[in-house]
Design a protein around this motif. Structure first.
Motif, short mmCIF file in Angstrom:
data_model
loop_
_atom_site.label_atom_id
_atom_site.label_comp_id
_atom_site.label_asym_id
_atom_site.label_seq_id
_atom_site.Cartn_x
_atom_site.Cartn_y
_atom_site.Cartn_z
N CYS A 174 -11.82 33.88 32.89
CA CYS A 174 -13.18 34.43 32.75
C CYS A 174 -13.85 33.85 31.51
CB CYS A 174 -13.13 35.95 32.68
SG CYS A 174 -12.45 36.75 34.15
N ASN A 175 -13.10 33.76 30.43
CA ASN A 175 -13.60 33.19 29.18
C ASN A 175 -14.06 31.75 29.38
OD1 ASN A 175 -13.49 33.41 25.97
ND2 ASN A 175 -12.60 31.44 26.51
N GLN A 176 -13.31 30.98 30.16
CA GLN A 176 -13.65 29.57 30.34
C GLN A 176 -14.92 29.39 31.16
OE1 GLN A 176 -11.99 29.05 27.88
NE2 GLN A 176 -11.07 27.08 28.44
N ILE A 177 -15.16 30.31 32.09
CA ILE A 177 -16.44 30.28 32.80
C ILE A 177 -17.59 30.51 31.83
CG2 ILE A 177 -17.89 31.54 34.44
CD1 ILE A 177 -15.46 31.92 36.19
N LEU A 178 -17.44 31.51 30.96
CA LEU A 178 -18.48 31.80 29.97
C LEU A 178 -18.70 30.61 29.04
CD1 LEU A 178 -17.40 35.46 29.17
CD2 LEU A 178 -19.55 34.78 30.27
N CYS A 179 -17.62 29.99 28.58
CA CYS A 179 -17.74 28.82 27.70
C CYS A 179 -18.48 27.69 28.40
CB CYS A 179 -16.36 28.35 27.26
SG CYS A 179 -15.53 29.42 26.09
N SER A 180 -18.14 27.44 29.64
CA SER A 180 -18.74 26.34 30.39
C SER A 180 -20.24 26.56 30.59
CB SER A 180 -18.05 26.18 31.74
OG SER A 180 -16.68 25.89 31.57
N LEU A 181 -20.60 27.78 30.97
CA LEU A 181 -22.01 28.05 31.23
C LEU A 181 -22.80 28.16 29.94
CD1 LEU A 181 -21.78 30.42 34.31
CD2 LEU A 181 -22.24 27.99 34.21
N ASN A 182 -22.16 28.61 28.86
CA ASN A 182 -22.80 28.57 27.55
C ASN A 182 -23.21 27.14 27.21
OD1 ASN A 182 -23.21 31.04 26.25
ND2 ASN A 182 -21.08 31.21 25.64
N MET A 183 -22.32 26.19 27.51
CA MET A 183 -22.60 24.80 27.16
C MET A 183 -23.76 24.25 27.99
SD MET A 183 -22.04 22.46 25.11
CE MET A 183 -20.72 23.37 24.30
N VAL A 184 -23.86 24.65 29.26
CA VAL A 184 -25.01 24.26 30.06
C VAL A 184 -26.30 24.76 29.41
CG1 VAL A 184 -26.19 24.54 32.28
CG2 VAL A 184 -23.72 24.19 32.22
N GLY A 185 -26.30 26.03 29.00
CA GLY A 185 -27.48 26.60 28.37
C GLY A 185 -27.84 25.92 27.06
N ILE A 186 -26.82 25.61 26.24
CA ILE A 186 -27.07 24.94 24.97
C ILE A 186 -27.69 23.56 25.18
CG2 ILE A 186 -25.92 23.85 23.00
CD1 ILE A 186 -23.90 26.24 23.14
N CYS A 187 -27.10 22.79 26.10
CA CYS A 187 -27.61 21.45 26.36
C CYS A 187 -29.05 21.48 26.84
CB CYS A 187 -26.73 20.73 27.37
SG CYS A 187 -25.09 20.28 26.75
N GLU A 188 -29.34 22.36 27.77
CA GLU A 188 -30.69 22.39 28.34
C GLU A 188 -31.71 22.93 27.35
OE1 GLU A 188 -30.70 24.03 32.30
OE2 GLU A 188 -29.28 22.51 33.01
N ALA A 189 -31.32 23.90 26.52
CA ALA A 189 -32.23 24.41 25.50
C ALA A 189 -32.56 23.34 24.46
CB ALA A 189 -31.62 25.63 24.82
N LEU A 190 -31.57 22.57 24.04
CA LEU A 190 -31.82 21.56 23.02
C LEU A 190 -32.57 20.36 23.59
CD1 LEU A 190 -28.57 21.67 20.84
CD2 LEU A 190 -30.66 23.04 20.71
N LEU A 191 -32.38 20.07 24.86
CA LEU A 191 -33.20 19.05 25.50
C LEU A 191 -34.66 19.47 25.55
CD1 LEU A 191 -30.86 18.01 28.45
CD2 LEU A 191 -31.61 16.52 26.58
N LEU A 192 -34.91 20.73 25.85
CA LEU A 192 -36.28 21.26 25.88
C LEU A 192 -36.89 21.22 24.47
CD1 LEU A 192 -38.60 22.57 27.43
CD2 LEU A 192 -37.55 24.81 26.96
N ALA A 193 -36.08 21.52 23.47
CA ALA A 193 -36.57 21.45 22.09
C ALA A 193 -37.05 20.04 21.77
CB ALA A 193 -35.46 21.88 21.13
N GLU A 194 -36.24 19.04 22.10
CA GLU A 194 -36.60 17.65 21.84
C GLU A 194 -37.89 17.27 22.56
OE1 GLU A 194 -33.33 15.15 22.83
OE2 GLU A 194 -32.05 15.88 21.21
N LYS A 195 -38.03 17.70 23.80
CA LYS A 195 -39.20 17.37 24.59
C LYS A 195 -40.48 17.94 23.97
CE LYS A 195 -40.85 17.25 29.38
NZ LYS A 195 -40.90 15.77 29.42
N GLN A 196 -40.32 19.08 23.27
CA GLN A 196 -41.48 19.73 22.65
C GLN A 196 -41.68 19.31 21.18
OE1 GLN A 196 -42.02 24.06 24.35
NE2 GLN A 196 -39.84 23.75 23.84
N GLY A 197 -40.85 18.36 20.73
CA GLY A 197 -40.99 17.90 19.37
C GLY A 197 -40.43 18.86 18.33
N ILE A 198 -39.51 19.73 18.74
CA ILE A 198 -38.89 20.71 17.83
C ILE A 198 -37.50 20.22 17.45
CG2 ILE A 198 -38.01 23.08 17.66
CD1 ILE A 198 -41.03 22.93 17.64
N ASP A 199 -37.16 20.35 16.17
CA ASP A 199 -35.84 19.96 15.68
C ASP A 199 -34.77 20.83 16.33
OD1 ASP A 199 -33.57 19.26 14.31
OD2 ASP A 199 -34.32 19.82 12.32
#
Length: 292
Positions: A174-199
């Motif tokens: 169960c923990n590994q599912i949470l870790c995996s999906l956390n990483m999806v969220g982190i990657c997509e959030a930081l990609l959106l930040a870059e697209k908007q010109g946010i550090d």
């Protein structure tokens, strides 16, 4: 109690070192002697030995931390495995992630040799292993758990008894599912930040303090932002864990989020001429940037 630690990889090297630093006598063994974890254990005061027999003979508590189900079975039940050399009444604590079915199968065979078994998968990465702050999820006889708890406390901060043998493994999946999906969220959030010109560093710093905060964001989010893909936990290992998740589900309905994470990790695994799986899980970001 005399102890042994078998498997001195990214996690095991630090874990065995913390056991030795706590004052325990530790026989430490690794299949390959030139790994960095061997040096870490040695410098902490562990006694490096050259065979499983030498490591576990007349030892009270034997810790194992290796990669996949076949590796655990070879170390514990194989021709030169622990089962042939450990004394009756010895306790084996396995920190690997192997799933509940494998844990129960190993425990049943050890019981015939009068050897006790706890499945105790961990979470917290190399940082937690180094600092002795791992979360440890334990399955097995509760009396054996209580006997072993002082050993576990040298390596972990959050130690939880989960139930009968295999229960620790169940929680870890169960923990590994949470870790995996956390990483999806982190990657997509930081990609959106870059697209908007946010550090991206700013996003990690601010969002870590709010409802989106997590260990993964605070620790791995910064690595994603800095392009640091050094492994605390390798992609090839999370893919092994997600394989066990899928095997556990069998024919039950799938988990689409987990399947997406699995797909993204596999894209990165194929990069660098097939060596991408040796990078840390934060390298998932490469699936978005390089995996097209």
């Amino acid at each position: 109690m005399k102890t042994a630690f078998l498997g001195l990889g990214v996690m095991g090297g630090f874990m065995s070192a913390n056991l030795a630093k706590a004052g325990y006598s530790v026989n430490a063994w690794n299949r390959t002697s030139d790994r960095p974890g061997v040096k870490i254990a040695l410098e902490a005061g562990a006694n490096i030995v050259h065979s499983i027999q030498e490591a576990v003979t007349d030892i009270d508590i034997i810790c194992t931390c290796v990669s996949d189900i076949p590796d655990v079975e070879a170390v514990i039940l194989g021709e030169k495995g622990i089962i042939h050399f450990a004394k009756p009444g010895a306790i084996i604590i396995d920190f690997s992630t192997i799933g509940s079915e494998a844990a129960r199968r190993i425990s049943q065979q050890l019981e015939l040799a009068e050897i006790q078994f706890l499945d105790a998968p961990v979470s917290g990465g190399d940082v937690g292993a180094k600092n002795g702050t791992l979360t440890i999820m334990v399955g097995g006889d509760e009396t054996i758990f209580e006997t072993s708890k002082p050993i576990l406390e040298t390596m972990g901060k959050n130690i939880r008894y989960c139930g009968k043998v295999g229960s620790g493994q169940a929680v870890k999946l169960c923990n590994q599912i949470l870790c995996s999906l956390n990483m999806v969220g982190i990657c997509e959030a930081l990609l959106l930040a870059e697209k908007q010109g946010i550090d991206p560093n700013l996003v990690v710093k601010i969002c870590s303090t709010g409802a989106a905060g997590s260990w993964a964001l605070s620790n791995l989010g910064l690595k994603v932002a800095h392009g640091d893909f050094e492994p605390g936990f390798m992609i090839k290992h999370i893919l092994k864990d997600l394989r066990i998740v899928q095997e556990t589900l069998n024919s039950d309905p799938g988990l689409p989020g987990t399947e997406l994470a699995d797909k993204l990790f596999k894209i990165v695994q194929e990069l660098d001429q097939g060596l991408g799986g040796n990078q840390g899980t934060q390298a998932m970001i490469r699936a978005y940037k390089e995996g097209e």
